[in-house]
Write a protein that holds these residues in place. Structure first.
Motif, PDB file in Angstrom:
ATOM      1  N   ILE A 118       2.310  -6.763  -0.785  1.00 57.40           N
ATOM      2  CA  ILE A 118       3.214  -5.313  -0.987  1.00 57.40           C
ATOM      3  C   ILE A 118       2.006  -4.249  -1.457  1.00 57.40           C
ATOM      4  CG2 ILE A 118       4.969  -3.946  -1.625  1.00 57.40           C
ATOM      5  CD1 ILE A 118       6.715  -6.489  -1.208  1.00 57.40           C
ATOM      6  N   GLU A 119       1.524  -4.552  -2.520  1.00 60.48           N
ATOM      7  CA  GLU A 119       0.686  -3.400  -3.175  1.00 60.48           C
ATOM      8  C   GLU A 119      -0.502  -3.277  -2.435  1.00 60.48           C
ATOM      9  OE1 GLU A 119      -0.210  -3.884  -7.326  1.00 60.48           O
ATOM     10  OE2 GLU A 119       1.805  -4.403  -7.723  1.00 60.48           O
ATOM     11  N   HIS A 120      -1.036  -4.255  -1.889  1.00 62.88           N
ATOM     12  CA  HIS A 120      -2.219  -3.969  -0.922  1.00 62.88           C
ATOM     13  C   HIS A 120      -1.798  -3.215   0.390  1.00 62.88           C
ATOM     14  CE1 HIS A 120      -5.354  -5.135   2.209  1.00 62.88           C
ATOM     15  NE2 HIS A 120      -6.148  -4.847   0.837  1.00 62.88           N
ATOM     16  N   TYR A 121      -0.742  -3.619   0.796  1.00 61.09           N
ATOM     17  CA  TYR A 121      -0.396  -2.763   2.105  1.00 61.09           C
ATOM     18  C   TYR A 121      -0.171  -1.569   2.105  1.00 61.09           C
ATOM     19  CZ  TYR A 121       2.780  -1.494   6.029  1.00 61.09           C
ATOM     20  OH  TYR A 121       3.437  -0.675   7.078  1.00 61.09           O
ATOM     21  N   ILE A 122       0.534  -1.073   0.836  1.00 62.89           N
ATOM     22  CA  ILE A 122       0.729   0.256   0.404  1.00 62.89           C
ATOM     23  C   ILE A 122      -0.476   1.131   0.359  1.00 62.89           C
ATOM     24  CG2 ILE A 122       1.988   1.779  -0.992  1.00 62.89           C
ATOM     25  CD1 ILE A 122       3.999  -0.253  -1.492  1.00 62.89           C
ATOM     26  N   LEU A 123      -1.502   0.442  -0.463  1.00 60.10           N
ATOM     27  CA  LEU A 123      -2.716   1.060  -0.760  1.00 60.10           C
ATOM     28  C   LEU A 123      -3.598   1.157   0.607  1.00 60.10           C
ATOM     29  CD1 LEU A 123      -4.898   1.767  -2.899  1.00 60.10           C
ATOM     30  CD2 LEU A 123      -5.658  -0.454  -2.834  1.00 60.10           C
ATOM     31  N   MET A 124      -3.399   0.244   1.631  1.00 64.62           N
ATOM     32  CA  MET A 124      -4.302   0.282   2.797  1.00 64.62           C
ATOM     33  C   MET A 124      -3.643   1.575   3.571  1.00 64.62           C
ATOM     34  SD  MET A 124      -6.894  -1.604   2.655  1.00 64.62           S
ATOM     35  CE  MET A 124      -7.020  -0.948   1.029  1.00 64.62           C
ATOM     36  N   GLN A 125      -2.292   1.573   3.570  1.00 63.25           N
ATOM     37  CA  GLN A 125      -1.658   2.618   4.388  1.00 63.25           C
ATOM     38  C   GLN A 125      -2.059   3.997   3.803  1.00 63.25           C
ATOM     39  OE1 GLN A 125       0.748   2.063   6.740  1.00 63.25           O
ATOM     40  NE2 GLN A 125       0.484   4.111   7.266  1.00 63.25           N
ATOM     41  N   GLU A 126      -2.200   4.064   2.491  1.00 66.18           N
ATOM     42  CA  GLU A 126      -2.706   5.484   2.081  1.00 66.18           C
ATOM     43  C   GLU A 126      -4.038   5.590   2.068  1.00 66.18           C
ATOM     44  OE1 GLU A 126      -1.156   7.551  -2.235  1.00 66.18           O
ATOM     45  OE2 GLU A 126      -1.100   5.293  -2.089  1.00 66.18           O
ATOM     46  N   LYS A 127      -5.034   4.541   2.098  1.00 68.00           N
ATOM     47  CA  LYS A 127      -6.416   4.968   1.966  1.00 68.00           C
ATOM     48  C   LYS A 127      -7.060   4.639   3.339  1.00 68.00           C
ATOM     49  CE  LYS A 127      -6.533   5.470  -2.412  1.00 68.00           C
ATOM     50  NZ  LYS A 127      -6.581   6.769  -3.026  1.00 68.00           N
ATOM     51  N   VAL A 128      -6.325   3.955   4.367  1.00 63.36           N
ATOM     52  CA  VAL A 128      -7.063   3.860   5.707  1.00 63.36           C
ATOM     53  C   VAL A 128      -6.351   4.337   6.651  1.00 63.36           C
ATOM     54  CG1 VAL A 128      -7.908   1.796   7.036  1.00 63.36           C
ATOM     55  CG2 VAL A 128      -8.197   1.760   4.578  1.00 63.36           C
ATOM     56  N   TRP A 129      -5.007   3.808   6.762  1.00 69.72           N
ATOM     57  CA  TRP A 129      -4.287   4.313   8.111  1.00 69.72           C
ATOM     58  C   TRP A 129      -3.887   5.920   7.943  1.00 69.72           C
ATOM     59  CZ3 TRP A 129      -3.993   1.297  12.110  1.00 69.72           C
ATOM     60  CH2 TRP A 129      -4.071  -0.091  12.100  1.00 69.72           C
ATOM     61  N   ASN A 130      -3.728   6.313   6.969  1.00 68.26           N
ATOM     62  CA  ASN A 130      -2.971   7.762   6.715  1.00 68.26           C
ATOM     63  C   ASN A 130      -4.079   8.690   7.349  1.00 68.26           C
ATOM     64  OD1 ASN A 130      -0.481   6.685   6.182  1.00 68.26           O
ATOM     65  ND2 ASN A 130      -0.265   7.850   4.353  1.00 68.26           N
ATOM     66  N   PRO A 131      -5.289   8.457   6.432  1.00 69.49           N
ATOM     67  CA  PRO A 131      -6.405   9.480   6.849  1.00 69.49           C
ATOM     68  C   PRO A 131      -6.964   9.393   8.306  1.00 69.49           C
ATOM     69  CG  PRO A 131      -6.756   8.440   4.757  1.00 69.49           C
ATOM     70  CD  PRO A 131      -5.711   7.710   5.313  1.00 69.49           C
ATOM     71  N   ALA A 132      -6.906   8.153   8.924  1.00 70.78           N
ATOM     72  CA  ALA A 132      -7.360   8.039  10.228  1.00 70.78           C
ATOM     73  C   ALA A 132      -6.092   8.746  11.304  1.00 70.78           C
ATOM     74  CB  ALA A 132      -7.241   6.703  10.691  1.00 70.78           C
ATOM     75  N   MET A 133      -4.922   8.549  10.947  1.00 69.58           N
ATOM     76  CA  MET A 133      -3.969   9.354  11.631  1.00 69.58           C
ATOM     77  C   MET A 133      -4.090  10.813  11.634  1.00 69.58           C
ATOM     78  SD  MET A 133      -0.198   7.064  12.340  1.00 69.58           S
ATOM     79  CE  MET A 133      -0.117   6.243  10.891  1.00 69.58           C
ATOM     80  N   ALA A 134      -3.923  11.163  10.388  1.00 70.17           N
ATOM     81  CA  ALA A 134      -3.992  12.516   9.824  1.00 70.17           C
ATOM     82  C   ALA A 134      -5.010  13.412  10.733  1.00 70.17           C
ATOM     83  CB  ALA A 134      -3.955  12.829   8.366  1.00 70.17           C
ATOM     84  N   GLY A 135      -6.281  12.729  10.817  1.00 71.98           N
ATOM     85  CA  GLY A 135      -7.235  13.266  11.233  1.00 71.98           C
ATOM     86  C   GLY A 135      -7.347  12.979  12.699  1.00 71.98           C
ATOM     87  N   SER A 136      -6.542  12.390  13.524  1.00 65.60           N
ATOM     88  CA  SER A 136      -6.459  12.288  14.852  1.00 65.60           C
ATOM     89  C   SER A 136      -5.847  13.565  15.422  1.00 65.60           C
ATOM     90  CB  SER A 136      -5.666  10.976  15.338  1.00 65.60           C
ATOM     91  OG  SER A 136      -6.258   9.973  14.968  1.00 65.60           O
TER      92      SER A 136
END
Length: 203
Positions: A118-136
């Protein structure tokens, strides 16, 4: 903020849409922030709705007082509604507002995450997925939320067109999933792509 996701199979489309207009009555409810939704692109008989409330207490009060009166107009127009509740964790793109203005398409992902990840998933959402989506280009706003069952998460994003969402999926999703180790984090995932129905928006 509480996020409510409703999904149902509609058997009387015209009656369902007529009943959907009655939900304008939500506007007078304490703690109500907004609601909207539309039809699944892959299963045309499936409707999705997303409601936003300031807190669980306001939502529970509404359910006890006013829900059944507003819902009465849609009884018999659908089968098997599934309702899930999530608590807001953070924005997918800064400045999330519970509104559907400018959006043409919604993307919802519902993830069951392995307990020890869970902790890793939340961190990856914050550091990987969110910036990628926000920049799309074309991604307007989004929200990341967690259910009371702590391993259950919702990611809802709003897009200005199907074309922009399609480009993001084609160009980036597979690479991002490898980088975020998504396969190791997630035990199960379902979701949908939804054509927004503007007449369902209550805001």
């Amino acid at each position: 903020m509480l996020v409510k996701w409703m999904r149902c199979t509609v058997i009387d489309r015209r009656g369902f849409e007529r009943g959907q207009r009655k939900w304008a009555g939500l506007l007078g409810e304490p703690g109500f922030r907004g609601q909207g939704g539309g039809w699944s692109r892959s299963r045309p008989e499936v409707a999705h709705l997303f409601g936003f409330w300031e807190s669980r207490a306001f939502y529970d009060s509404f359910m006890a007082r006013s829900h059944d009166r507003l819902h009465a107009a849609q009884v018999g127009t659908y089968l098997g509604m599934r309702t899930l509740l999530f608590e807001y964790r953070f924005d997918v793109k800064t400045g999330f507002l519970p509104e559907f203005t400018g959006a043409d398409l919604l993307r919802v992902a519902h993830c069951q995450v392995r307990e020890d990840r869970i902790e890793h998933y939340i961190l990856m959402q914050e550091k990987v997925w969110n910036p990628a989506m926000a920049g799309s280009p074309g991604m307007l706003r989004g929200i990341f939320a967690q259910a009371r069952a702590e391993e259950e998460f919702l990611v809802l994003s709003m897009w200005d067109s199907a074309a922009e969402h399609g480009k993001y999926r084609t160009e980036r999703v597979e690479r991002l999933a490898l980088r975020a180790q998504t396969g190791a984090d997630i035990a199960a995932i379902d979701g949908d792509v939804i054509d927004l129905e503007p007449s369902w928006t209550v805001a």
